[in-house]
Motif scaffolding. Structure first.
Motif, PDB file in Angstrom:
ATOM      1  N   ILE A 127       4.027  11.809  -1.334  1.00  0.00           N
ATOM      2  CA  ILE A 127       2.830  11.738  -2.581  1.00  0.00           C
ATOM      3  C   ILE A 127       2.421  13.332  -1.751  1.00  0.00           C
ATOM      4  N   ALA A 128       2.816  13.537  -0.536  1.00  0.00           N
ATOM      5  CA  ALA A 128       1.420  14.843   0.031  1.00  0.00           C
ATOM      6  C   ALA A 128       3.255  15.792  -0.823  1.00  0.00           C
ATOM      7  N   GLN A 129       4.342  15.566  -0.569  1.00  0.00           N
ATOM      8  CA  GLN A 129       5.276  17.092  -0.725  1.00  0.00           C
ATOM      9  C   GLN A 129       4.970  16.884  -2.435  1.00  0.00           C
ATOM     10  N   LEU A 130       4.857  15.899  -2.825  1.00  0.00           N
ATOM     11  CA  LEU A 130       4.424  16.269  -4.285  1.00  0.00           C
ATOM     12  C   LEU A 130       2.568  17.414  -4.915  1.00  0.00           C
ATOM     13  N   LEU A 131       1.963  16.930  -4.358  1.00  0.00           N
ATOM     14  CA  LEU A 131       0.806  17.279  -4.363  1.00  0.00           C
ATOM     15  C   LEU A 131       0.446  18.880  -3.705  1.00  0.00           C
ATOM     16  N   HIS A 132       2.341  19.118  -2.763  1.00  0.00           N
ATOM     17  CA  HIS A 132       1.880  20.821  -2.578  1.00  0.00           C
ATOM     18  C   HIS A 132       1.780  22.394  -3.319  1.00  0.00           C
ATOM     19  N   ARG A 157      -2.747  12.025   8.555  1.00  0.00           N
ATOM     20  CA  ARG A 157      -3.383  10.569   9.410  1.00  0.00           C
ATOM     21  C   ARG A 157      -2.383  10.190  10.533  1.00  0.00           C
ATOM     22  N   GLY A 158      -0.662  10.171  10.735  1.00  0.00           N
ATOM     23  CA  GLY A 158      -0.307   9.880  11.860  1.00  0.00           C
ATOM     24  C   GLY A 158       0.077   8.840  11.124  1.00  0.00           C
ATOM     25  N   SER A 159       1.088   8.264  11.874  1.00  0.00           N
ATOM     26  CA  SER A 159       1.106   7.136  10.872  1.00  0.00           C
ATOM     27  C   SER A 159       1.605   5.564  11.553  1.00  0.00           C
ATOM     28  N   PHE A 160       1.590   4.108  10.881  1.00  0.00           N
ATOM     29  CA  PHE A 160       2.020   3.317  10.941  1.00  0.00           C
ATOM     30  C   PHE A 160       2.980   2.370  10.834  1.00  0.00           C
ATOM     31  N   ALA A 161       3.412   1.409  11.627  1.00  0.00           N
ATOM     32  CA  ALA A 161       4.311   0.815  10.920  1.00  0.00           C
ATOM     33  C   ALA A 161       3.997   0.002   9.277  1.00  0.00           C
ATOM     34  N   ALA A 162       4.807  -0.459   8.757  1.00  0.00           N
ATOM     35  CA  ALA A 162       4.858  -0.302   7.469  1.00  0.00           C
ATOM     36  C   ALA A 162       5.638  -1.943   7.767  1.00  0.00           C
ATOM     37  N   LYS A 163       5.291  -3.754   7.475  1.00  0.00           N
ATOM     38  CA  LYS A 163       5.713  -4.481   7.395  1.00  0.00           C
ATOM     39  C   LYS A 163       6.745  -4.624   6.500  1.00  0.00           C
ATOM     40  N   GLY A 164       8.328  -5.117   6.693  1.00  0.00           N
ATOM     41  CA  GLY A 164       9.191  -4.675   6.043  1.00  0.00           C
ATOM     42  C   GLY A 164      10.058  -3.409   5.818  1.00  0.00           C
ATOM     43  N   PHE A 165       9.732  -2.330   6.321  1.00  0.00           N
ATOM     44  CA  PHE A 165      10.286  -0.843   6.452  1.00  0.00           C
ATOM     45  C   PHE A 165      10.701  -1.045   8.037  1.00  0.00           C
ATOM     46  N   ALA A 166      11.542   0.053   8.286  1.00  0.00           N
ATOM     47  CA  ALA A 166      12.046  -0.123   9.416  1.00  0.00           C
ATOM     48  C   ALA A 166      11.580   1.077  10.245  1.00  0.00           C
ATOM     49  N   GLU A 167      11.296   2.088   9.477  1.00  0.00           N
ATOM     50  CA  GLU A 167      10.801   2.972  10.401  1.00  0.00           C
ATOM     51  C   GLU A 167       9.580   3.477  10.350  1.00  0.00           C
ATOM     52  N   ASP A 168       8.574   4.242  10.943  1.00  0.00           N
ATOM     53  CA  ASP A 168       7.192   3.961  10.582  1.00  0.00           C
ATOM     54  C   ASP A 168       6.589   5.257   9.337  1.00  0.00           C
ATOM     55  N   VAL A 169       5.515   4.789   8.889  1.00  0.00           N
ATOM     56  CA  VAL A 169       5.309   5.176   7.874  1.00  0.00           C
ATOM     57  C   VAL A 169       4.073   6.358   8.092  1.00  0.00           C
ATOM     58  N   GLU A 170       4.457   7.541   7.726  1.00  0.00           N
ATOM     59  CA  GLU A 170       3.515   8.834   7.354  1.00  0.00           C
ATOM     60  C   GLU A 170       2.809   8.595   6.717  1.00  0.00           C
ATOM     61  N   ILE A 171       1.333   8.716   6.675  1.00  0.00           N
ATOM     62  CA  ILE A 171       0.551   8.979   5.668  1.00  0.00           C
ATOM     63  C   ILE A 171      -0.730  10.279   6.135  1.00  0.00           C
ATOM     64  N   TYR A 172      -1.288  10.242   4.323  1.00  0.00           N
ATOM     65  CA  TYR A 172      -2.207  11.702   4.717  1.00  0.00           C
ATOM     66  C   TYR A 172      -3.498  11.152   4.074  1.00  0.00           C
TER      67      TYR A 172
END
Length: 221
Positions: free
Chosen positions: A189-194, A203-218
């Protein structure tokens, strides 16, 4: 008397209005569709509604003016400004909305309108909390963009219009991670809002249940 929730839908594009009305009726809601702001206000004053879904650009009276008039009559009825999105479902005290279906739009438009709708909701809640501080509302909104399976899902005994897949699951994970009164979005979403007027802050990243990689958030403001 019907025990179904009553929704006032004000949309000047009748083709789109009928699509939204039909989708909501399939979910069991009573829906009154009006084509302009004056008609919407008249209908609101004649009936009792649990939710108002208003387009922003309307003939005779725009959505924001209509919302102000509605607030003078009933300050508690929830109001959602329709920015091209579709109300997909209610889950407990959560609301799920999608962009890009059933009416197609570009990914950039989907991202911008979804975030604008989220900010509209936060502004409306802030105003409501100022007026009724003894009944504070706190809402966190999470948004993600990606492919999903969208359509009528079910069988002869039960069916509903829905969006399913990893995109909706990650949206829910981001929403669950979002603090009250904020709007957090994924990297996609952040990329599409450029290049848009919206302010985007990492706002960093967090471990999301069911997803292998941490998720970057903004955060979007």
């Amino acid at each position: 008397m019907s025990d179904k929730a009553n929704i006032l839908l004000v949309e000047d594009d009748m083709n789109l209005g009928f699509v939204i009305q039909d989708a909501l009726k399939r979910k069991g809601y009573n829906v009154h569709l009006c084509r302009d702001g004056k008609e919407g206000l008249k209908k609101f004053n004649e009936h009792s509604y649990d939710l108002c879904v208003l387009d922003v650009m309307l003939p005779s009276k725009d959505g924001f003016s209509l919302a102000e008039d509605i607030r003078t009559t009933n300050a508690l009825v929830p109001i959602v400004f329709r920015r091209g999105g579709t109300l997909e479902k209610y889950i407990g005290d959560a609301l799920v909305a999608i962009w890009g279906a059933p009416i197609a739009s570009s990914p950039a438009s989907q991202a911008l309108n979804a975030c604008r709708a989220a900010l509209d909701i936060q502004l409306a809640i802030s105003a409501l909390n100022e007026k009724f501080p003894e009944l504070p509302l706190e809402v966190g909104i999470g948004i993600h963009h990606g492919p999903a399976y969208v359509g009528t899902i079910g069988d002869d005994t039960y069916s509903q219009y829905a969006a399913i897949g990893a995109t909706t699951n990650l949206s829910a994970r981001i929403c669950g991670h979002t603090p009250a009164n904020e709007v957090l979005v994924s990297k996609q979403i952040a990329q599409l809002l450029h290049g848009t007027p919206l302010e985007i802050s990492p706002r960093g990243s967090f471990a999301a249940k069911g997803f292998a990689e941490d998720v970057e958030i903004y955060q979007v403001r």
